[in-house]
Design a protein around this motif. Structure first.
Motif, mmCIF file in Angstrom:
data_model
loop_
_atom_site.group_PDB
_atom_site.id
_atom_site.type_symbol
_atom_site.label_atom_id
_atom_site.label_comp_id
_atom_site.label_asym_id
_atom_site.label_seq_id
_atom_site.Cartn_x
_atom_site.Cartn_y
_atom_site.Cartn_z
ATOM 1 N N SER A 111 -5.013 -4.308 5.224
ATOM 2 C CA SER A 111 -5.399 -3.001 4.663
ATOM 3 C C SER A 111 -6.501 -2.295 5.445
ATOM 4 O O SER A 111 -7.316 -1.584 4.861
ATOM 5 N N LEU A 112 -6.523 -2.456 6.755
ATOM 6 C CA LEU A 112 -7.604 -1.882 7.563
ATOM 7 C C LEU A 112 -7.090 -0.639 8.286
ATOM 8 O O LEU A 112 -6.893 -0.646 9.499
ATOM 9 N N GLY A 113 -6.873 0.437 7.546
ATOM 10 C CA GLY A 113 -6.337 1.657 8.133
ATOM 11 C C GLY A 113 -7.378 2.461 8.881
ATOM 12 O O GLY A 113 -8.577 2.138 8.899
ATOM 13 N N ALA A 114 -6.908 3.535 9.512
ATOM 14 C CA ALA A 114 -7.807 4.436 10.232
ATOM 15 C C ALA A 114 -8.838 5.055 9.296
ATOM 16 O O ALA A 114 -9.869 5.566 9.751
ATOM 17 N N GLY A 131 5.011 1.051 7.101
ATOM 18 C CA GLY A 131 5.103 1.002 5.646
ATOM 19 C C GLY A 131 3.751 0.855 4.990
ATOM 20 O O GLY A 131 2.702 1.067 5.616
ATOM 21 N N THR A 132 3.785 0.431 3.741
ATOM 22 C CA THR A 132 2.572 0.395 2.921
ATOM 23 C C THR A 132 2.240 -0.994 2.398
ATOM 24 O O THR A 132 1.278 -1.146 1.658
ATOM 25 N N ARG A 133 3.054 -2.003 2.741
ATOM 26 C CA ARG A 133 2.809 -3.357 2.263
ATOM 27 C C ARG A 133 2.644 -4.303 3.449
ATOM 28 O O ARG A 133 3.121 -4.042 4.557
ATOM 29 N N SER A 134 2.007 -5.442 3.207
ATOM 30 C CA SER A 134 1.750 -6.403 4.277
ATOM 31 C C SER A 134 3.037 -6.899 4.915
ATOM 32 O O SER A 134 3.125 -7.040 6.142
ATOM 33 N N VAL A 135 4.047 -7.190 4.080
ATOM 34 C CA VAL A 135 5.294 -7.721 4.644
ATOM 35 C C VAL A 135 5.999 -6.689 5.519
ATOM 36 O O VAL A 135 6.711 -7.053 6.457
ATOM 37 N N ARG A 136 5.810 -5.417 5.232
ATOM 38 C CA ARG A 136 6.380 -4.383 6.099
ATOM 39 C C ARG A 136 5.664 -4.393 7.449
ATOM 40 O O ARG A 136 6.295 -4.260 8.500
ATOM 41 N N GLY A 137 4.348 -4.561 7.425
ATOM 42 C CA GLY A 137 3.601 -4.659 8.670
ATOM 43 C C GLY A 137 3.978 -5.897 9.460
ATOM 44 O O GLY A 137 4.073 -5.860 10.696
ATOM 45 N N ILE A 138 4.227 -7.012 8.762
ATOM 46 C CA ILE A 138 4.623 -8.252 9.442
ATOM 47 C C ILE A 138 5.950 -8.070 10.160
ATOM 48 O O ILE A 138 6.104 -8.443 11.328
ATOM 49 N N GLU A 139 6.944 -7.490 9.470
ATOM 50 C CA GLU A 139 8.256 -7.355 10.115
ATOM 51 C C GLU A 139 8.194 -6.408 11.309
ATOM 52 O O GLU A 139 8.931 -6.580 12.279
ATOM 53 N N LYS A 185 -2.225 8.510 5.934
ATOM 54 C CA LYS A 185 -2.516 7.173 5.428
ATOM 55 C C LYS A 185 -1.710 6.092 6.139
ATOM 56 O O LYS A 185 -1.849 4.904 5.838
ATOM 57 N N PHE A 186 -0.847 6.475 7.077
ATOM 58 C CA PHE A 186 -0.116 5.511 7.890
ATOM 59 C C PHE A 186 -0.808 5.270 9.232
ATOM 60 O O PHE A 186 -0.405 4.386 9.980
#
Length: 653
Positions: free
Chosen positions: A299-302, A335-343, A525-526
């Motif tokens: 969750s460390l966005g810009a 995306g907005t979830r951790s698993v989306r970032g992982i994939e 927010k992305f």
């Protein structure tokens, strides 16, 4: 003592009386909650300009859900609503009515806490996270204690009230003959069916049917939370074809569009069963390829990075790395979830409206990842996490797709601090440094994926490590500052280690915290930070538009790895001059951003397009989508879904 008698008119309706009464209770209850939520979010509702329509369409949506709940009772009428089984009918009808009404209230009182976290009504995440009661209950108790207690109390009071309203039906005698009951039944079935369908159009109404404004949160207020979750659960079985809600396109056209993108147009695709499989040769030719460490920051966005337009002073250690390597100015999460970032980061996979492939059944084995690519070349591959690796199905996905070892909370001996989400980032990084040192000493090339967790609600971290950004302690800004501190301590160790000169490091966020906004897709927010450092990497600012899916091929190229893989991202080691593109999944909406324009695909609706004002960080002037951009977006969304469904995102053995 409150006592509700059954109205004579209701009694005369026989078995249909209690069905009508349940509906007459449910509709005002749901409307009342909608009114409270609208008052709470009045600024957003007022800005949308759909106040009256929100409530009018809301009643229509409520009729759909309430009618669905009444279907079992309606179907039981011909079987049980006679003088021989009347007592059983009354008992079932009262029990079902109380249970249905209590469910509606439970979902509504659960809504505020969910909306504060995700900016929409409960959806499929509400169900998915029930598999992790320890983490969820800890988060609720620490961060949403008032709402948790209030929800339990209000649900209990509601159940009691509904029982008192309906229990007198246990004394009602049958006042409608069996013949009249059966004659009326087809009409009742028809009315219930029409209420559920809610339209004479080709398709029955669904939640996207009630998208009456550009603000996703306001759209979610139109429907009720029970239907929102129920529809999400229903859609799980259609996930393989999820992207078809945006439109259809032939396989030939999809591949022609995707393969003609600048990142892929120079490659050869000779594998019909793996349509994006190709040979990538690295830009950096090395006698011995580098090790790889990816630090995935929770969750460390810009939002929290000053040099990217965020707040000041919470990520000084991360921003200091800007002087040591490649710093991404315009990197966007998928995306907005951790698993989306992982994939996206680990598998280079494009987003779809379905759940992340980390959770889907057909991607638990033989799904291409960086670990799969590197493991085939003799690398030791390891996932490191301070919590329990089974969360979000990570252990299953990683072990089935190339990761040889999992190091999680159970592997961290004597951690300094343990919170709701496991050992602190400091403990995690100490363990990671220990493992990398061991692997280097064994002369084994390695790939380590380190996933932080301290910057996660309820924002728990050890005392005495940082000067708090604000009071009280348990806030997102303080948690980010601690996560940044822990990252900085890790790099102090790494830079003086023996493995530093042989290792490439990527630090990148999985997504921003609380991705929300009144736009169809809140693009700002992305925006996330990313930096590549280590080995012989020189300082460089990467200004071109970049997606998380571009990171995997770029890392392989910098490491000196030649490999076959299906990643469709852009090798930025080869080219950073041309304009890039980014793709973003925001609940059911899919955004394709290119050359300052954002094309947005919406379920069963026309696509729209808007200019993205990078300075003001907002979308401007929605208009019909450009056909070329719409086809690009649709082709990429469809390809990802089709490759998952057909199990084509693989590397041949």
């Amino acid at each position: 003592m409150f006592k509700a008698k059954v109205h004579p008119f209701i009694q005369k309706m026989g078995p249909y009386g209690i069905i009508l009464q349940i509906m007459l209770i449910a509709l005002p209850v749901l409307t009342g909650f909608r009114l409270l939520f609208s008052i709470w979010q009045w600024d957003r509702v007022q800005a949308s300009g759909v106040g009256f329509e929100l409530f009018l369409q809301g009643v229509r949506a409520d009729l759909i859900m309430v009618s669905l709940l009444m279907v079992p009772l309606v179907l039981l009428v011909p079987l049980l609503a006679n003088r021989f089984t009347w007592s059983l009918w009354r008992l079932i009808a009262v029990f079902w009515g109380v249970a249905a009404l209590t469910l509606l209230v439970f979902m509504e009182v659960s809504t505020p806490a969910f909306m504060m976290q995700y900016d929409v009504r409960p959806n499929r995440l509400f169900v998915e996270y029930l598999k992790y009661p320890k983490e969820v209950l800890s988060t609720l108790w620490e961060g949403f204690r008032f709402w948790l207690i209030s929800g339990i109390v209000l649900t209990g009071l509601g159940a009691s009230y509904f029982y008192r309203r309906l229990k007198n039906h246990l004394e009602v005698k049958p006042q409608l003959s069996l013949l009249k009951t059966l004659l009326v039944w087809p009409l009742v079935v028809l009315l219930v069916a029409l209420s559920i369908r809610s339209t004479t159009g080709h398709r029955p109404a669904n939640p996207s049917f009630f998208a009456i404004t550009g603000d996703p949160m306001v759209n979610s207020l139109v429907i009720n939370s029970t239907w929102s979750v129920a529809f999400a659960i229903y859609n799980l079985k259609h996930e393989a074809k999820s992207s078809e809600v945006y439109g259809k396109m032939s396989d030939e056209q999809i591949l022609q569009i995707v393969r003609s993108e600048p990142a892929l147009k120079d490659y050869e695709f000779n594998h019909p069963n793996q349509p994006t499989l190709h040979l990538q040769k690295p830009v950096m030719q090395r006698e011995r390829p580098l090790n790889l460490v990816i630090v995935l920051e929770e969750s460390l966005g810009a939002t929290y990075v000053e040099s990217l337009g965020g707040i000041k002073g919470v990520t000084p250690y991360l921003e200091a790395l800007k002087n040591d390597g490649w710093w991404f100015e315009n990197l966007y999460a998928t995306g907005t979830r951790s698993v989306r970032g992982i994939e996206a980061v680990v598998a280079g996979y494009m987003p779809t409206p379905a759940r992340s492939t980390v959770k889907l059944s057909l991607s638990q084995q033989n799904f291409a990842t960086l670990a799969d690519v590197l493991g085939r070349q003799g690398y030791h591959t390891e996932f490191m996490y301070g919590g329990e690796a089974h969360f979000d199905n990570m252990r299953s996905f990683f072990t089935g797709n190339g990761f040889q070892q999992i190091t999680d909370q159970n592997s961290i001996t004597s951690p300094e601090f343990v919170g709701s989400w496991g050992a602190s980032d400091g403990d995690l990084f100490n363990k990671a440094h220990e493992r990398f040192t061991e692997l280097h000493q064994s002369n084994k090339p390695f790939f380590g994926l380190v996933f932080s967790s301290s910057n996660h609600e309820p924002f728990e971290f050890p005392d005495g490590k940082i000067e708090l950004y604000e009071e009280p302690k348990a806030t997102v800004n303080n948690a980010v500052k601690y996560a940044d501190y822990a990252l900085g301590q890790f790099f102090k160790q790494a830079k003086t280690s023996d493995y530093w000169q042989n290792t490439l490091f990527l630090v990148v966020a999985d997504h921003d915290s609380r991705v929300y906004g009144s736009e169809l897709v809140p693009v700002k927010k992305f925006h996330i930070p990313g930096v590549i450092v280590g080995a012989d990497i020189q300082a460089k600012s990467i200004e071109t538009l970049t997606s998380q899916i571009d990171l995997a091929p770029t890392l392989l190229s910098l490491m000196g790895i030649e490999s076959q893989h299906p990643f469709v991202g852009r090798d930025l080691a080869r080219d950073t001059e041309r304009a890039g593109r980014a793709m973003m999944q925001f609940f059911d909406n899919y955004a394709w951003m290119e050359n300052g324009q954002v094309t947005i695909l919406r379920p069963n609706q026309d696509a729209v397009q808007a200019k993205y004002d990078a300075i003001g960080r907002q979308l401007e002037a929605l208009q019909p989508a450009d056909k070329v951009m719409q086809e690009k977006a649709l082709a990429h969304a469809l390809l990802a879904a089709k490759m998952y469904e057909r199990q084509q995102y693989q590397i041949p053995k």
